[in-house]
Scaffold this motif. Sequence first.
Motif, short mmCIF file in Angstrom:
data_model
loop_
_atom_site.label_atom_id
_atom_site.label_comp_id
_atom_site.label_asym_id
_atom_site.label_seq_id
_atom_site.Cartn_x
_atom_site.Cartn_y
_atom_site.Cartn_z
N LEU A 5 5.36 7.95 -7.61
CA LEU A 5 6.30 7.57 -7.99
C LEU A 5 7.61 8.45 -7.29
N SER A 6 6.90 10.03 -6.40
CA SER A 6 7.54 10.56 -6.12
C SER A 6 8.46 10.17 -4.49
N ASN A 10 6.04 15.33 -4.16
CA ASN A 10 4.46 15.03 -5.49
C ASN A 10 4.76 15.72 -5.83
N SER A 11 4.22 15.52 -6.93
CA SER A 11 4.37 16.39 -8.22
C SER A 11 3.15 17.07 -7.52
N ALA A 42 2.56 18.25 -14.01
CA ALA A 42 2.20 16.66 -13.86
C ALA A 42 2.46 15.67 -13.60
N THR A 87 5.05 12.70 -14.40
CA THR A 87 6.57 12.09 -13.77
C THR A 87 8.28 12.95 -13.40
N GLY A 97 3.10 8.23 1.44
CA GLY A 97 2.84 8.51 0.08
C GLY A 97 4.24 7.89 -1.44
N THR A 147 -1.06 6.90 -14.83
CA THR A 147 0.65 7.12 -15.08
C THR A 147 0.93 6.55 -15.93
N GLU A 148 1.53 7.20 -17.55
CA GLU A 148 1.22 6.05 -18.85
C GLU A 148 2.77 6.14 -19.27
N ASN A 149 3.29 6.92 -20.06
CA ASN A 149 4.64 7.28 -20.40
C ASN A 149 5.23 7.90 -20.24
N HIS A 173 -0.20 6.78 -8.55
CA HIS A 173 -1.08 7.04 -10.11
C HIS A 173 -0.38 6.16 -10.53
N ASP A 199 1.74 3.90 2.23
CA ASP A 199 0.68 4.69 1.77
C ASP A 199 -0.90 3.61 1.70
N ASN A 200 -1.73 4.92 1.24
CA ASN A 200 -3.71 4.63 2.14
C ASN A 200 -3.82 3.54 0.80
N HIS A 201 -3.67 2.92 0.26
CA HIS A 201 -4.07 1.70 -0.78
C HIS A 201 -3.73 0.75 -0.97
N VAL A 229 -1.90 7.89 6.40
CA VAL A 229 -0.78 9.03 7.51
C VAL A 229 -2.06 9.67 7.86
C1 LIG Z 1 -5.00 8.93 -14.85
C2 LIG Z 1 -3.48 9.75 -14.90
C3 LIG Z 1 -2.78 9.43 -16.58
C4 LIG Z 1 -1.61 10.18 -15.69
N1 LIG Z 1 -0.37 9.59 -16.80
C5 LIG Z 1 1.28 10.18 -17.41
C6 LIG Z 1 1.72 9.92 -18.44
O1 LIG Z 1 1.60 9.21 -19.34
N2 LIG Z 1 3.03 10.38 -18.12
C7 LIG Z 1 3.63 11.01 -16.56
O2 LIG Z 1 4.77 11.43 -16.97
N3 LIG Z 1 2.47 11.43 -16.40
C8 LIG Z 1 1.36 10.70 -15.54
N4 LIG Z 1 0.36 11.16 -14.92
C9 LIG Z 1 1.35 11.95 -13.92
C10 LIG Z 1 1.12 11.34 -12.50
O3 LIG Z 1 0.50 12.25 -11.83
C11 LIG Z 1 2.59 11.66 -12.74
O4 LIG Z 1 3.59 10.94 -13.72
C12 LIG Z 1 3.03 10.79 -11.39
O5 LIG Z 1 2.90 9.84 -11.41
C13 LIG Z 1 2.84 10.74 -9.78
O6 LIG Z 1 3.66 10.91 -8.83
P1 LIG Z 1 3.12 11.16 -7.79
O7 LIG Z 1 4.10 10.37 -6.87
O8 LIG Z 1 3.39 12.87 -7.34
O9 LIG Z 1 1.77 11.43 -7.21
P2 LIG Z 1 0.60 9.79 -6.68
O10 LIG Z 1 1.28 9.33 -8.26
O11 LIG Z 1 -0.40 10.14 -6.54
O12 LIG Z 1 1.14 9.74 -5.61
C14 LIG Z 1 0.92 9.78 -3.93
C15 LIG Z 1 0.52 8.96 -3.23
O13 LIG Z 1 0.21 9.47 -1.44
C16 LIG Z 1 -0.64 8.65 -1.58
N5 LIG Z 1 -1.39 9.37 0.06
C17 LIG Z 1 -1.90 10.85 0.29
N6 LIG Z 1 -2.11 10.96 1.57
C18 LIG Z 1 -2.30 9.90 1.91
C19 LIG Z 1 -1.75 9.92 3.32
N7 LIG Z 1 -2.32 10.51 4.12
N8 LIG Z 1 -1.33 8.85 3.76
C20 LIG Z 1 -0.90 7.84 2.91
N9 LIG Z 1 -0.20 8.12 2.18
C21 LIG Z 1 -1.23 9.23 0.25
C22 LIG Z 1 -2.29 8.78 -2.96
O14 LIG Z 1 -3.35 8.21 -2.05
C23 LIG Z 1 -0.12 8.12 -3.35
O15 LIG Z 1 -0.97 6.82 -3.87
C24 LIG Z 1 -0.97 10.90 -14.79
C25 LIG Z 1 -1.66 11.13 -14.31
C26 LIG Z 1 -3.34 10.18 -13.90
C27 LIG Z 1 -3.67 10.79 -12.97
#
Ligand SMILES: Cc1cc2nc3c(=O)[nH]c(=O)nc-3n(C[C@H](O)[C@H](O)[C@H](O)COP(=O)(O)OP(=O)(O)OC[C@H]3O[C@@H](n4cnc5c(N)ncnc54)[C@H](O)[C@@H]3O)c2cc1C
Length: 631
Positions: free
Chosen positions: A96-97, A605-606, A612, A614, A93, A145-147, A126, A118-120, A377
């Motif tokens: 940000l996490s 991950n969050s 939810a 950052t 993944g 993810t905005e701010n 986000h 990462d799969n993207h 993965v």
């Molecule tokens: C539309 C939207 C707006 C947001 N706005 C804000 C904001 O303004 N401020 C804020 O603090 N937070 C905001 N958030 C919350 C945001 O989720 C977190 O801030 C943070 O970006 C989450 O990071 P993460 O790494 O936990 O999850 P993700 O960003 O979901 O990252 C996880 C990654 O793992 C990848 N993954 C999953 N399964 C697999 C696999 N099997 N193999 C390879 N890769 C995989 C996913 O595709 C993804 O790319 C927002 C979320 C969304 C959806």
Amino acid sequence: MSRDKETMTNRDPGMNRQITRRDFVGGVAIAISGSIAWRWSEANAPTNAYPPLRTGMRGSHEGSYEVAHQMRDGAGWDNPEETGEDYDLIVVGGGLSGLASAWYFREANTDARILILDNHDDFGGHAKRNEFWLGDRMILSHGGTENIQDLTRYKAAGRRLLQSIGIDVARYPEFHDASVYKSHELGRSVFLAKESFGTDRLLTGEGVPSWRGFFAKTPLSENAREELVRLHESDVDYLEGLSPKEKVEILQKTSYETYLQETVGISSEAVSYLWRSSTWAIGLDAISAWVATGEGWPGTAGLGAFDQIEAGAVPTEKSLFCQFPDGNATIARLIVRSLIPDVAPGNTLDDIVAARFDYSALDSADSPARVRLNSTVVNVSHLGDPRSADEVEVSYVQGGRAYRVRGRQSVLACYNASIPYICDELPAAQKKALSQAVKAPLIYTNVLLRDWNALARLGVRYARCPGSYFETVRLTDPVSIGDYRHSCAPDEPVVLRMNRAPLDPRLRGRPASDQWRAGRAELLTTTFETFEMKIRDQLGRMFSEGGFDAARDIEAITVNRWPHGYAYGHDPETGQFAWMLDELPPERSPWIAARKTFGRIAIANSDATADAMTEGAFEAAQLAVETLVSR
Ligand SMILES: Cc1cc2nc3c(=O)[nH]c(=O)nc-3n(C[C@H](O)[C@H](O)[C@H](O)COP(=O)(O)OP(=O)(O)OC[C@H]3O[C@@H](n4cnc5c(N)ncnc54)[C@H](O)[C@@H]3O)c2cc1C
């Protein structure tokens, strides 16, 4: 200003414009003649192979999720090809996490060899960058993810990370030029759509010059208008006689919709005017009256002070906010550049925003840290008994083929609910706890406009649109950093953001997780053309009186769909959302059992903090890495 409008059916919304649209299917660009997603000066723009430039359907784009869905449906990938690669840490993944996990791990082991999968087709999860060009001008927005909503919510390790990569939130006033929209007297407005309110009406200046004067312009019944005027003007304590503690208990247990209808006593017509769901990805039927109180929503002003009550949902007075032109993609880009300096020149916040990343440097054998995109993965397991194994192996699928890499440790920074499919050796109780996480779906759409003259004429910067397909419409924040300059005059191009929570009104009152699963299905079956039609229709109906012409003014559209959006945790006993409550005991916080490190595999991950934001993603990363490093 108020107005009645005809619907879009009488006008040409521009769906049939014969200009090129580039879409991506399985990562391959195809040109489609017809409606647009893309239009710019080819001579000046970088190539479309650059992921942030891709328009059309983004977020969970075609080619990113199919392997995961096959895995969910029982597919297996036998005999993955051995890459021969060996790492100190493999991160699943690149959100940000995951990126923060790599950063914390490298902080503790400066020479560590790290692979992030990462799969993207772009990193950031986000926190994605949407980049447009018109002529020689770059125009940015965020795909998700905005701010930094409030720096005071970040733990010390999160702040340390931000500071180390060059982010100083106190500089925000230096970047943000409030005069851009203020000088044209742009403000908040409400658009009431014909489908829900009998007629299309754009009402600018919500509450101006008075609530009574404002509501007199709405197509609502006399009764609903009176109710709403009272609700907005009064500071009645609707829970009079109760102690602050008793009030909090009631507000936490009661949905805002029930509070409005039963405690305040207003009609469902008035509630439909107040409806909102895209902020938290749930409607008023599921959001608590306690959160509404924290947000200062109508009917809560007179409830009194709750100073002594600890509750995460209520923002503090000293909130420290910060926003970048591409949202928190700036944070993702800063972390990636700190891990892989060859990816872009520079080393400050000022030079990151306009920087062009070299995506070919992301996965170089010469670099100790690597980011491998388009790689889903499908398996993570110990090589031998998890209690004594020295290594883990990780299999991923890229371009239809499976590959295997080895690592001394791994952080799963993907989605909790997907981990049981990836990591079969986890204990059954932990898999059960992981499966309880359901993320909320959201759609963030960026529409590139060639100018914002129509909005300037109408005085609209932001519109809440209860009952419309897109619930909010707003101009991007006027933030300029380094060489990047935000639009500063109505003749200049700008991005208009349109957000939607895909919730079916027929499912209102059902558990939020049911509504989210249905919304996710809707997201995956709605075509780009449908989104485009809805965008053109809604914007035409809202702004044509200001001279807006959807066929002429829309230059490009990027629809960021997030079927697995906000991370939510809930109390299994009451079903209430964790972040809307005070601290829950661990036995009622399934994400704590879910994130337990297993042998050499830790979970970030969050989802792992049920937060939810950052700050939750960073905290999950720090906790995961701490357990691995302390082994
Ligand atoms: C539309 C939207 C707006 C947001 N706005 C804000 C904001 O303004 N401020 C804020 O603090 N937070 C905001 N958030 C919350 C945001 O989720 C977190 O801030 C943070 O970006 C989450 O990071 P993460 O790494 O936990 O999850 P993700 O960003 O979901 O990252 C996880 C990654 O793992 C990848 N993954 C999953 N399964 C697999 C696999 N099997 N193999 C390879 N890769 C995989 C996913 O595709 C993804 O790319 C927002 C979320 C969304 C959806």
